[in-house]
Scaffold this motif. Structure first.
Motif, PDB file in Angstrom:
ATOM      1  N   ILE A   1       0.841  -1.209   0.000  1.00 26.90           N
ATOM      2  CA  ILE A   1       0.000   0.000   0.000  1.00 26.90           C
ATOM      3  C   ILE A   1       0.872   1.255   0.000  1.00 26.90           C
ATOM      4  O   ILE A   1       0.634   2.204  -0.749  1.00 26.90           O
ATOM      5  N   LEU A   2       1.907   1.224   0.842  1.00 27.53           N
ATOM      6  CA  LEU A   2       2.770   2.407   0.953  1.00 27.53           C
ATOM      7  C   LEU A   2       3.528   2.654  -0.350  1.00 27.53           C
ATOM      8  O   LEU A   2       3.655   3.797  -0.803  1.00 27.53           O
ATOM      9  N   LYS A   3       3.981   1.562  -0.969  1.00 30.25           N
ATOM     10  CA  LYS A   3       4.711   1.728  -2.234  1.00 30.25           C
ATOM     11  C   LYS A   3       3.796   2.333  -3.291  1.00 30.25           C
ATOM     12  O   LYS A   3       4.204   3.236  -4.031  1.00 30.25           O
ATOM     13  N   ALA A   4       2.582   1.815  -3.373  1.00 26.49           N
ATOM     14  CA  ALA A   4       1.621   2.362  -4.355  1.00 26.49           C
ATOM     15  C   ALA A   4       1.327   3.818  -4.026  1.00 26.49           C
ATOM     16  O   ALA A   4       1.190   4.669  -4.917  1.00 26.49           O
ATOM     17  N   GLY A   5       1.240   4.124  -2.727  1.00 24.63           N
ATOM     18  CA  GLY A   5       0.982   5.504  -2.307  1.00 24.63           C
ATOM     19  C   GLY A   5       2.041   6.451  -2.831  1.00 24.63           C
ATOM     20  O   GLY A   5       1.748   7.462  -3.484  1.00 24.63           O
ATOM     21  N   PHE A   6       3.292   6.085  -2.597  1.00 29.84           N
ATOM     22  CA  PHE A   6       4.382   7.005  -2.961  1.00 29.84           C
ATOM     23  C   PHE A   6       4.686   6.995  -4.462  1.00 29.84           C
ATOM     24  O   PHE A   6       5.491   7.791  -4.921  1.00 29.84           O
TER      25      PHE A   6
ATOM     26  N   ALA B   1       2.541   7.894  -6.486  1.00 32.53           N
ATOM     27  CA  ALA B   1       1.677   8.971  -7.007  1.00 32.53           C
ATOM     28  C   ALA B   1       2.546  10.037  -7.674  1.00 32.53           C
ATOM     29  O   ALA B   1       3.727  10.176  -7.327  1.00 32.53           O
ATOM     30  N   PRO B   2       1.968  10.790  -8.596  1.00 32.14           N
ATOM     31  CA  PRO B   2       2.728  11.914  -9.151  1.00 32.14           C
ATOM     32  C   PRO B   2       3.122  12.878  -8.022  1.00 32.14           C
ATOM     33  O   PRO B   2       2.422  12.959  -7.017  1.00 32.14           O
ATOM     34  N   PHE B   3       4.233  13.562  -8.192  1.00 36.25           N
ATOM     35  CA  PHE B   3       4.622  14.506  -7.129  1.00 36.25           C
ATOM     36  C   PHE B   3       5.125  15.807  -7.730  1.00 36.25           C
ATOM     37  O   PHE B   3       5.635  15.827  -8.850  1.00 36.25           O
ATOM     38  N   ALA B   4       4.985  16.871  -6.959  1.00 36.28           N
ATOM     39  CA  ALA B   4       5.584  18.141  -7.343  1.00 36.28           C
ATOM     40  C   ALA B   4       7.029  18.163  -6.848  1.00 36.28           C
ATOM     41  O   ALA B   4       7.947  18.504  -7.583  1.00 36.28           O
ATOM     42  N   ALA B   5       7.242  17.784  -5.573  1.00 37.52           N
ATOM     43  CA  ALA B   5       8.595  17.856  -5.005  1.00 37.52           C
ATOM     44  C   ALA B   5       8.824  16.801  -3.924  1.00 37.52           C
ATOM     45  O   ALA B   5       9.682  16.991  -3.086  1.00 37.52           O
ATOM     46  N   GLN B   6       8.035  15.740  -3.943  1.00 43.12           N
ATOM     47  CA  GLN B   6       8.114  14.701  -2.895  1.00 43.12           C
ATOM     48  C   GLN B   6       8.075  15.326  -1.501  1.00 43.12           C
ATOM     49  O   GLN B   6       8.970  15.105  -0.694  1.00 43.12           O
ATOM     50  N   LEU B   7       7.025  16.074  -1.268  1.00 39.12           N
ATOM     51  CA  LEU B   7       6.919  16.773   0.021  1.00 39.12           C
ATOM     52  C   LEU B   7       6.014  16.030   0.997  1.00 39.12           C
ATOM     53  O   LEU B   7       5.516  16.626   1.949  1.00 39.12           O
ATOM     54  N   CYS B   8       5.762  14.752   0.724  1.00 38.69           N
ATOM     55  CA  CYS B   8       4.900  13.986   1.643  1.00 38.69           C
ATOM     56  C   CYS B   8       5.683  12.883   2.325  1.00 38.69           C
ATOM     57  O   CYS B   8       6.489  12.192   1.690  1.00 38.69           O
ATOM     58  N   SER B   9       5.478  12.731   3.622  1.00 39.34           N
ATOM     59  CA  SER B   9       5.927  11.547   4.358  1.00 39.34           C
ATOM     60  C   SER B   9       4.711  10.984   5.082  1.00 39.34           C
ATOM     61  O   SER B   9       3.704  11.695   5.262  1.00 39.34           O
TER      62      SER B   9
ATOM     63  N   GLN C   1      -0.661  19.400  -2.277  1.00 41.04           N
ATOM     64  CA  GLN C   1      -0.890  18.666  -3.531  1.00 41.04           C
ATOM     65  C   GLN C   1      -0.239  17.283  -3.458  1.00 41.04           C
ATOM     66  O   GLN C   1      -0.874  16.267  -3.749  1.00 41.04           O
ATOM     67  N   ASP C   2       1.030  17.243  -3.059  1.00 39.66           N
ATOM     68  CA  ASP C   2       1.750  15.962  -3.009  1.00 39.66           C
ATOM     69  C   ASP C   2       1.084  14.992  -2.026  1.00 39.66           C
ATOM     70  O   ASP C   2       0.852  13.824  -2.347  1.00 39.66           O
ATOM     71  N   ALA C   3       0.797  15.480  -0.827  1.00 44.39           N
ATOM     72  CA  ALA C   3       0.264  14.581   0.205  1.00 44.39           C
ATOM     73  C   ALA C   3      -1.142  14.089  -0.167  1.00 44.39           C
ATOM     74  O   ALA C   3      -1.505  12.944   0.114  1.00 44.39           O
ATOM     75  N   SER C   4      -1.928  14.935  -0.837  1.00 39.27           N
ATOM     76  CA  SER C   4      -3.288  14.512  -1.221  1.00 39.27           C
ATOM     77  C   SER C   4      -3.222  13.375  -2.233  1.00 39.27           C
ATOM     78  O   SER C   4      -4.013  12.421  -2.175  1.00 39.27           O
ATOM     79  N   LEU C   5      -2.273  13.495  -3.176  1.00 42.98           N
ATOM     80  CA  LEU C   5      -2.176  12.459  -4.208  1.00 42.98           C
ATOM     81  C   LEU C   5      -1.683  11.141  -3.610  1.00 42.98           C
ATOM     82  O   LEU C   5      -2.182  10.066  -3.960  1.00 42.98           O
TER      83      LEU C   5
ATOM     84  N   ALA D   1      -5.216   1.703  -3.221  1.00 41.23           N
ATOM     85  CA  ALA D   1      -4.416   0.474  -3.101  1.00 41.23           C
ATOM     86  C   ALA D   1      -4.973  -0.384  -1.967  1.00 41.23           C
ATOM     87  O   ALA D   1      -5.087  -1.613  -2.093  1.00 41.23           O
ATOM     88  N   ALA D   2      -5.349   0.255  -0.870  1.00 37.66           N
ATOM     89  CA  ALA D   2      -5.897  -0.483   0.266  1.00 37.66           C
ATOM     90  C   ALA D   2      -7.194  -1.198  -0.137  1.00 37.66           C
ATOM     91  O   ALA D   2      -7.405  -2.371   0.179  1.00 37.66           O
TER      92      ALA D   2
END
Ligand SMILES: Cc1cc2nc3c(=O)[nH]c(=O)nc-3n(C[C@H](O)[C@H](O)[C@H](O)COP(=O)(O)O)c2cc1C
Length: 268
Positions: free
Chosen positions: A34-39, A41-49, A108-112, A120-121
């Protein structure tokens, strides 16, 4: 459409928030997928953890801010400026921009990532529900989860295998023509708005949504003349937005406490 493609649509169109979960653990293997599919996602600057926890004490603590008691895994989607700033420092750059825009990119990043995670879940037989009050509680959450400055919890997610005893239905949405506009923005007429309201209110009333949950938001001012036979989504969301408790937790102040700064004021 191939069966595989149809399955993607089925997952998206049949998804509904689940709030009751079985006492069945989510394995590391499933969680990792699930986490792999989550990350991915398209990103602007990988600002999500993401912080995830199975710790029942932490989940119990989070019940104060809306977590559901049977949650198996709780996730926090974080807007993370700290990691990118460390990378920038390594590259010899320093960050002196206003945080409003990077915060926006982070949302934007975290929402995607969050949407990828829930889909995925679903594909793996899990259910989920977001927790929207999380940002207002950034301070105690920072304490509980060691969240440092420049990292902000945007939204939470309860995950688990859905309890079949929970009866859920697909919730209505505005009719498509009132949400998706061809070529130019469609400014709604009174008639359009009434059509939107009718679709939402009749849809929720047909599911007895609020009465089943005794979920009416009490009216703060004036005498409440609306009962459950007419109380529906439009009234509920209006009460939530116009008399919600947000004023008690001003978001900008909470962001500033978490080390975000907003320096550039709009020109008058
Ligand atoms: C950002 C966000 C925050 C939410 N917060 C909550 C919440 O705190 N508690 C809750 O029960 N549902 C929460 N929800 C779920 C919504 O109520 C739900 O998605 C909406 O009513 C539509 O229903 P559906 O997801 O079943 O289609 C949240 C959803 C989103 C997207």
């Amino acid at each position: 459409m191939s069966n595989q493609n149809q399955r993607v649509f089925d997952i998206m169109l049949n998804r509904r928030s689940m709030r009751q979960f079985l006492d069945k653990p989510i394995s590391d293997e499933v969680l990792e997928k699930i986490l792999k599919a989550g990350f991915q996602a398209p990103f602007a600057a990988q600002l999500c953890s993401i912080i995830y926890t199975r710790d029942s004490e932490k989940i119990t603590e989070l019940q104060k801010i809306g977590a559901y008691p049977t949650t198996q895994v709780l996730m926090l989607f974080l807007i993370d400026l700290r990691r990118i700033e460390k990378i920038m420092t390594k590259r010899g750059h320093s960050y002196d921009a206003d945080d409003a825009f990077t915060l926006w990119l982070g949302v934007q990043d975290a929402s995607l990532v969050a949407e990828n995670v829930i889909l995925a879940a679903e594909a793996l037989g899990l259910g989920s529900v977001f927790l929207g009050a999380i940002p207002h509680f950034a301070e105690p959450l920072a304490e509980l989860f060691n969240i440092p400055d420049r990292v902000f919890p945007m939204v939470g997610l309860c995950l688990g295998y859905p309890d079949p005893a929970e009866h859920t239905e697909i919730r209505p949405r505005y009719p498509l023509e009132f949400s998706a506009y061809k070529d130019v923005y469609h400014d709604h007429s009174d008639e359009d708005i009434l059509s939107c309201m009718k679709a939402m209110d009749e849809g929720y009333l047909a599911q007895n949504y609020y009465i089943k949950r005794s979920a009416k938001i009490p009216l703060r001012k004036g005498k409440d003349t609306i009962d459950y036979d007419t109380y529906s989504w439009c009234e509920h969301i209006s009460r939530k937005l116009c008399q919600g408790g947000w004023a008690k937790h001003p978001l900008l102040a909470t962001l500033e406490k978490q080390g975000f700064t907003f320096k550039i004021k709009p020109k008058k």
